[in-house]
Design an enzyme around this catalytic site. Structure first.
Site: not given
Ligand code: NAP
Length: 283
Positions: A19-20, A43-45, A84-85, A108, A133
Protein backbone atom coordinates in the site's frame (compact mmCIF):
# COMPACT_ATOMS: atom_id res chain seq x y z
CA UNK A 1 4.81 -5.31 -17.14
CA UNK A 2 4.65 -6.95 -20.58
CA UNK A 3 7.08 -4.43 -22.05
CA UNK A 4 9.61 -4.68 -19.21
CA UNK A 5 9.58 -8.48 -19.10
CA UNK A 6 12.45 -9.07 -21.56
CA UNK A 7 14.76 -7.28 -19.09
CA UNK A 8 14.22 -9.89 -16.38
CA UNK A 9 11.76 -10.93 -13.71
CA UNK A 10 9.14 -8.26 -13.03
CA UNK A 11 7.59 -8.27 -9.56
CA UNK A 12 4.44 -6.16 -9.47
CA UNK A 13 2.92 -6.05 -6.00
CA UNK A 14 -0.79 -5.39 -5.87
CA UNK A 15 -2.33 -2.65 -3.76
CA UNK A 16 -3.06 -5.16 -0.99
CA UNK A 17 0.52 -6.47 -1.05
CA UNK A 18 2.09 -3.00 -1.01
CA UNK A 19 0.00 0.00 0.00
CA UNK A 20 1.68 3.19 -1.18
CA UNK A 21 -0.17 5.10 1.54
CA UNK A 22 1.68 3.05 4.15
CA UNK A 23 5.44 3.75 4.25
CA UNK A 24 6.31 0.60 6.20
CA UNK A 25 4.51 -1.53 3.62
CA UNK A 26 6.65 0.06 0.87
CA UNK A 27 9.82 -0.38 2.93
CA UNK A 28 9.13 -4.00 3.81
CA UNK A 29 8.27 -4.95 0.23
CA UNK A 30 11.48 -3.46 -1.15
CA UNK A 31 13.52 -5.16 1.58
CA UNK A 32 11.87 -8.50 0.79
CA UNK A 33 12.18 -8.27 -3.01
CA UNK A 34 15.59 -6.49 -3.17
CA UNK A 35 15.05 -5.33 -6.77
CA UNK A 36 17.81 -4.07 -9.05
CA UNK A 37 15.36 -1.50 -10.40
CA UNK A 38 12.23 0.07 -8.97
CA UNK A 39 9.80 1.37 -11.58
CA UNK A 40 7.07 3.46 -9.97
CA UNK A 41 4.03 4.30 -12.06
CA UNK A 42 1.84 4.23 -8.93
CA UNK A 43 0.38 7.52 -7.81
CA UNK A 44 -2.58 9.35 -6.35
CA UNK A 45 -3.90 10.80 -9.61
CA UNK A 46 -7.38 12.07 -8.72
CA UNK A 47 -6.47 15.69 -9.45
CA UNK A 48 -9.71 17.26 -8.20
CA UNK A 49 -10.19 14.96 -5.21
CA UNK A 50 -6.63 15.70 -4.07
CA UNK A 51 -7.75 19.24 -3.18
CA UNK A 52 -9.81 17.77 -0.33
CA UNK A 53 -7.48 14.80 0.42
CA UNK A 54 -4.04 16.41 0.56
CA UNK A 55 -2.68 14.09 3.24
CA UNK A 56 -3.39 10.98 1.19
CA UNK A 57 -2.05 12.62 -1.98
CA UNK A 58 1.20 13.56 -0.23
CA UNK A 59 1.52 10.12 1.42
CA UNK A 60 1.33 8.34 -1.95
CA UNK A 61 2.98 10.90 -4.24
CA UNK A 62 5.73 12.11 -1.92
CA UNK A 63 6.29 9.95 1.19
CA UNK A 64 6.12 6.61 -0.63
CA UNK A 65 8.60 7.94 -3.18
CA UNK A 66 10.90 9.12 -0.39
CA UNK A 67 10.90 5.60 1.07
CA UNK A 68 11.57 4.09 -2.36
CA UNK A 69 14.56 6.39 -2.72
CA UNK A 70 15.92 5.59 0.74
CA UNK A 71 15.56 1.85 0.27
CA UNK A 72 16.94 1.95 -3.27
CA UNK A 73 19.99 3.80 -2.07
CA UNK A 74 20.58 1.21 0.65
CA UNK A 75 20.61 -1.68 -1.86
CA UNK A 76 22.08 0.18 -4.87
CA UNK A 77 18.88 -0.11 -6.93
CA UNK A 78 17.92 2.38 -9.64
CA UNK A 79 14.57 4.15 -9.43
CA UNK A 80 12.44 5.09 -12.43
CA UNK A 81 9.72 7.45 -11.33
CA UNK A 82 6.97 9.23 -13.25
CA UNK A 83 5.98 12.80 -12.63
CA UNK A 84 3.81 15.35 -14.32
CA UNK A 85 3.41 18.54 -16.31
CA UNK A 86 1.28 19.71 -13.36
CA UNK A 87 4.45 20.69 -11.47
CA UNK A 88 4.32 23.83 -13.65
CA UNK A 89 1.82 26.67 -13.43
CA UNK A 90 1.20 26.63 -17.18
CA UNK A 91 2.11 30.25 -17.85
CA UNK A 92 3.55 31.23 -21.22
CA UNK A 93 3.32 29.24 -24.41
CA UNK A 94 6.82 27.80 -24.80
CA UNK A 95 7.34 24.07 -24.18
CA UNK A 96 8.75 23.60 -20.67
CA UNK A 97 12.32 22.40 -20.23
CA UNK A 98 13.44 20.44 -17.18
CA UNK A 99 15.23 23.43 -15.65
CA UNK A 100 12.22 25.76 -15.81
CA UNK A 101 10.91 26.99 -12.48
CA UNK A 102 8.20 24.80 -11.01
CA UNK A 103 5.10 26.29 -9.43
CA UNK A 104 2.27 23.80 -9.05
CA UNK A 105 -1.23 25.25 -8.93
CA UNK A 106 -2.91 22.14 -7.44
CA UNK A 107 -2.41 19.85 -4.46
CA UNK A 108 -1.79 16.98 -6.90
CA UNK A 109 0.96 18.95 -8.68
CA UNK A 110 2.52 20.05 -5.39
CA UNK A 111 2.51 16.48 -4.03
CA UNK A 112 4.16 15.18 -7.21
CA UNK A 113 6.81 17.91 -7.01
CA UNK A 114 7.50 16.93 -3.41
CA UNK A 115 7.95 13.33 -4.62
CA UNK A 116 10.51 14.48 -7.20
CA UNK A 117 12.44 16.35 -4.52
CA UNK A 118 12.29 13.50 -2.03
CA UNK A 119 13.67 11.07 -4.59
CA UNK A 120 16.50 13.42 -5.59
CA UNK A 121 17.36 14.03 -1.91
CA UNK A 122 17.43 10.29 -1.13
CA UNK A 123 20.72 9.91 -2.98
CA UNK A 124 19.44 6.92 -4.96
CA UNK A 125 20.30 6.65 -8.64
CA UNK A 126 17.11 7.76 -10.32
CA UNK A 127 15.40 9.04 -13.41
CA UNK A 128 12.23 11.08 -13.17
CA UNK A 129 10.13 11.14 -16.33
CA UNK A 130 7.65 13.99 -16.38
CA UNK A 131 4.86 13.12 -18.73
CA UNK A 132 1.44 14.48 -19.67
CA UNK A 133 -2.09 13.42 -20.63
CA UNK A 134 -1.42 9.67 -20.37
CA UNK A 135 -3.86 7.31 -22.07
CA UNK A 136 -4.09 3.78 -23.42
CA UNK A 137 -6.49 1.27 -24.91
CA UNK A 138 -7.27 0.01 -21.42
CA UNK A 139 -7.84 1.42 -17.96
CA UNK A 140 -9.58 4.64 -17.07
CA UNK A 141 -8.48 7.58 -19.17
CA UNK A 142 -9.63 10.59 -21.17
CA UNK A 143 -9.71 8.81 -24.54
CA UNK A 144 -11.90 5.94 -23.36
CA UNK A 145 -14.20 8.32 -21.48
CA UNK A 146 -14.64 10.53 -24.57
CA UNK A 147 -15.36 7.58 -26.86
CA UNK A 148 -17.91 6.18 -24.40
CA UNK A 149 -19.68 9.52 -23.91
CA UNK A 150 -19.55 10.29 -27.65
CA UNK A 151 -21.71 7.21 -28.27
CA UNK A 152 -24.19 8.16 -25.55
CA UNK A 153 -24.68 11.90 -26.00
CA UNK A 154 -25.62 14.42 -28.68
CA UNK A 155 -22.90 16.94 -27.82
CA UNK A 156 -19.68 16.86 -25.81
CA UNK A 157 -18.18 20.09 -24.56
CA UNK A 158 -14.39 19.88 -24.21
CA UNK A 159 -11.86 22.43 -22.98
CA UNK A 160 -9.96 24.04 -25.84
CA UNK A 161 -7.62 26.43 -24.04
CA UNK A 162 -5.28 23.97 -22.28
CA UNK A 163 -2.41 23.01 -24.57
CA UNK A 164 -0.25 19.90 -24.34
CA UNK A 165 0.23 16.48 -25.84
CA UNK A 166 -1.37 13.11 -25.15
CA UNK A 167 1.13 10.38 -24.26
CA UNK A 168 0.58 6.66 -24.90
CA UNK A 169 1.44 4.64 -21.81
CA UNK A 170 3.04 1.95 -24.00
CA UNK A 171 5.41 4.53 -25.46
CA UNK A 172 6.43 5.37 -21.89
CA UNK A 173 6.87 1.67 -21.10
CA UNK A 174 9.00 1.14 -24.21
CA UNK A 175 11.07 4.21 -23.38
CA UNK A 176 11.57 2.94 -19.82
CA UNK A 177 12.67 -0.46 -21.13
CA UNK A 178 15.14 1.18 -23.50
CA UNK A 179 16.56 3.42 -20.78
CA UNK A 180 17.03 0.55 -18.32
CA UNK A 181 18.54 -1.53 -21.12
CA UNK A 182 21.06 1.18 -21.95
CA UNK A 183 22.01 1.55 -18.27
CA UNK A 184 22.45 -2.20 -17.92
CA UNK A 185 24.62 -2.33 -21.03
CA UNK A 186 26.78 0.43 -19.60
CA UNK A 187 26.94 -1.28 -16.18
CA UNK A 188 27.94 -4.66 -17.70
CA UNK A 189 26.42 -6.61 -14.83
CA UNK A 190 28.26 -4.55 -12.22
CA UNK A 191 26.81 -2.06 -9.75
CA UNK A 192 24.51 0.55 -11.19
CA UNK A 193 25.72 3.42 -9.05
CA UNK A 194 28.39 4.76 -11.43
CA UNK A 195 26.12 4.57 -14.48
CA UNK A 196 23.21 6.16 -12.64
CA UNK A 197 25.38 8.94 -11.30
CA UNK A 198 25.66 10.11 -14.92
CA UNK A 199 21.94 9.89 -15.72
CA UNK A 200 20.14 10.70 -12.47
CA UNK A 201 18.00 13.58 -13.54
CA UNK A 202 14.59 14.79 -14.59
CA UNK A 203 13.55 14.13 -18.19
CA UNK A 204 10.48 15.38 -19.99
CA UNK A 205 8.75 12.51 -21.77
CA UNK A 206 5.47 13.52 -23.38
CA UNK A 207 3.96 12.79 -26.76
CA UNK A 208 5.41 14.84 -29.64
CA UNK A 209 3.34 17.58 -31.23
CA UNK A 210 0.69 19.59 -29.47
CA UNK A 211 -3.05 19.94 -29.22
CA UNK A 212 -5.77 20.78 -26.71
CA UNK A 213 -8.14 18.45 -24.88
CA UNK A 214 -10.71 19.52 -27.47
CA UNK A 215 -8.30 18.74 -30.33
CA UNK A 216 -7.56 15.33 -28.82
CA UNK A 217 -11.24 14.50 -28.39
CA UNK A 218 -12.19 15.75 -31.85
CA UNK A 219 -9.41 13.78 -33.55
CA UNK A 220 -10.26 10.62 -31.59
CA UNK A 221 -13.93 10.83 -32.57
CA UNK A 222 -13.07 11.67 -36.19
CA UNK A 223 -10.84 8.60 -36.47
CA UNK A 224 -13.36 6.38 -34.71
CA UNK A 225 -16.06 7.57 -37.13
CA UNK A 226 -13.85 6.44 -40.01
CA UNK A 227 -13.69 3.00 -38.42
CA UNK A 228 -17.43 2.84 -37.77
CA UNK A 229 -19.17 4.78 -40.55
CA UNK A 230 -22.63 3.61 -39.46
CA UNK A 231 -22.36 4.75 -35.83
CA UNK A 232 -23.62 8.12 -34.55
CA UNK A 233 -21.13 10.06 -32.44
CA UNK A 234 -21.66 13.26 -30.46
CA UNK A 235 -20.65 16.61 -31.89
CA UNK A 236 -17.55 17.90 -30.10
CA UNK A 237 -17.88 21.50 -28.95
CA UNK A 238 -14.94 23.68 -27.86
CA UNK A 239 -15.30 25.48 -24.51
CA UNK A 240 -12.97 27.46 -22.27
CA UNK A 241 -11.57 26.35 -18.92
CA UNK A 242 -13.72 29.06 -17.30
CA UNK A 243 -16.82 27.34 -18.69
CA UNK A 244 -15.84 24.07 -17.00
CA UNK A 245 -14.94 24.91 -13.39
CA UNK A 246 -13.18 22.17 -11.40
CA UNK A 247 -11.95 22.04 -7.77
CA UNK A 248 -8.30 21.94 -8.94
CA UNK A 249 -6.73 24.50 -11.22
CA UNK A 250 -4.97 23.07 -14.28
CA UNK A 251 -2.07 24.57 -16.25
CA UNK A 252 -3.07 26.21 -19.54
CA UNK A 253 0.32 25.35 -21.01
CA UNK A 254 1.41 21.73 -20.59
CA UNK A 255 3.77 21.69 -23.57
CA UNK A 256 6.94 19.75 -22.76
CA UNK A 257 10.31 20.01 -24.49
CA UNK A 258 11.68 16.46 -24.63
CA UNK A 259 15.10 17.26 -26.13
CA UNK A 260 17.01 16.04 -23.06
CA UNK A 261 15.53 12.54 -23.41
CA UNK A 262 16.58 12.45 -27.05
CA UNK A 263 20.07 13.75 -26.30
CA UNK A 264 20.78 11.42 -23.39
CA UNK A 265 19.02 8.22 -24.50
CA UNK A 266 18.22 8.79 -28.18
CA UNK A 267 14.51 8.23 -27.46
CA UNK A 268 11.97 10.30 -29.33
CA UNK A 269 8.44 10.02 -27.99
CA UNK A 270 5.77 9.24 -30.61
CA UNK A 271 3.73 12.01 -32.17
CA UNK A 272 0.39 12.00 -30.40
CA UNK A 273 -1.52 11.54 -33.67
CA UNK A 274 0.48 8.42 -34.57
CA UNK A 275 0.00 6.84 -31.16
CA UNK A 276 -3.70 7.72 -31.18
CA UNK A 277 -4.11 5.79 -34.45
CA UNK A 278 -2.32 2.78 -32.97
CA UNK A 279 -4.36 2.83 -29.78
CA UNK A 280 -7.65 3.14 -31.70
CA UNK A 281 -6.60 0.21 -33.88
CA UNK A 282 -6.32 -1.88 -30.70
CA UNK A 283 -9.81 -1.05 -29.44
N1 NAP B 1 -2.72 10.19 -16.39
C1 NAP B 1 -2.11 11.31 -16.74
O1 NAP B 1 -2.63 12.08 -17.53
C2 NAP B 1 -0.75 11.65 -16.19
C3 NAP B 1 -0.16 12.84 -16.60
C4 NAP B 1 1.09 13.17 -16.11
C5 NAP B 1 1.73 12.31 -15.24
N2 NAP B 1 1.13 11.16 -14.85
C6 NAP B 1 1.86 10.32 -13.92
O2 NAP B 1 2.04 9.05 -14.53
C7 NAP B 1 1.99 8.03 -13.55
C8 NAP B 1 0.94 7.02 -13.93
O3 NAP B 1 -0.32 7.68 -14.00
P1 NAP B 1 -1.65 6.91 -14.44
O4 NAP B 1 -2.45 7.83 -15.24
O5 NAP B 1 -1.31 5.56 -14.95
O6 NAP B 1 -2.36 6.78 -13.05
P2 NAP B 1 -3.52 5.80 -12.60
O7 NAP B 1 -4.21 5.24 -13.79
O8 NAP B 1 -4.31 6.53 -11.57
O9 NAP B 1 -2.72 4.62 -11.93
C9 NAP B 1 -2.10 4.81 -10.70
C10 NAP B 1 -1.78 3.47 -10.11
O10 NAP B 1 -1.38 3.69 -8.76
C11 NAP B 1 -2.01 2.72 -7.98
N3 NAP B 1 -2.23 3.19 -6.62
C12 NAP B 1 -2.89 4.31 -6.23
N4 NAP B 1 -2.92 4.37 -4.90
C13 NAP B 1 -2.26 3.26 -4.43
C14 NAP B 1 -1.95 2.77 -3.16
N5 NAP B 1 -2.32 3.41 -2.06
N6 NAP B 1 -1.24 1.63 -3.07
C15 NAP B 1 -0.88 0.95 -4.18
N7 NAP B 1 -1.14 1.37 -5.44
C16 NAP B 1 -1.83 2.52 -5.55
C17 NAP B 1 -3.34 2.47 -8.63
O11 NAP B 1 -3.81 1.22 -8.22
P3 NAP B 1 -5.31 0.76 -8.47
O12 NAP B 1 -5.35 0.30 -9.89
O13 NAP B 1 -5.50 -0.33 -7.48
O14 NAP B 1 -6.17 1.96 -8.22
C18 NAP B 1 -2.96 2.50 -10.12
O15 NAP B 1 -2.52 1.25 -10.56
C19 NAP B 1 1.73 8.74 -12.22
O16 NAP B 1 2.96 8.98 -11.60
C20 NAP B 1 1.10 10.05 -12.63
O17 NAP B 1 1.34 11.05 -11.66
C21 NAP B 1 -0.09 10.80 -15.32
Amino acid sequence: MQTLKPLGEVVAPSRTEMDLANPSSVRETIRAVRPRWIVNPGAYTAVDKAESEPDLAYAINAEAVRVMGQEARAIGAGVIHFSTDYVFDGSGSAPYVETDATRPVSVYGASKLEGERALAESGAGHMIFRTSWVYAARGKNFLLTILKLARERETLRVVADQYGAPTWSRDLARMTTEVIGQCETAARGQELAAVLADSSDIYHAAGAGETTWYGFAAEAVRLQKEKEPGTRFAAIEAITTAQYPTPAQRPANSRMNCARLIERFGWKMMDWRDSLREVLAEL
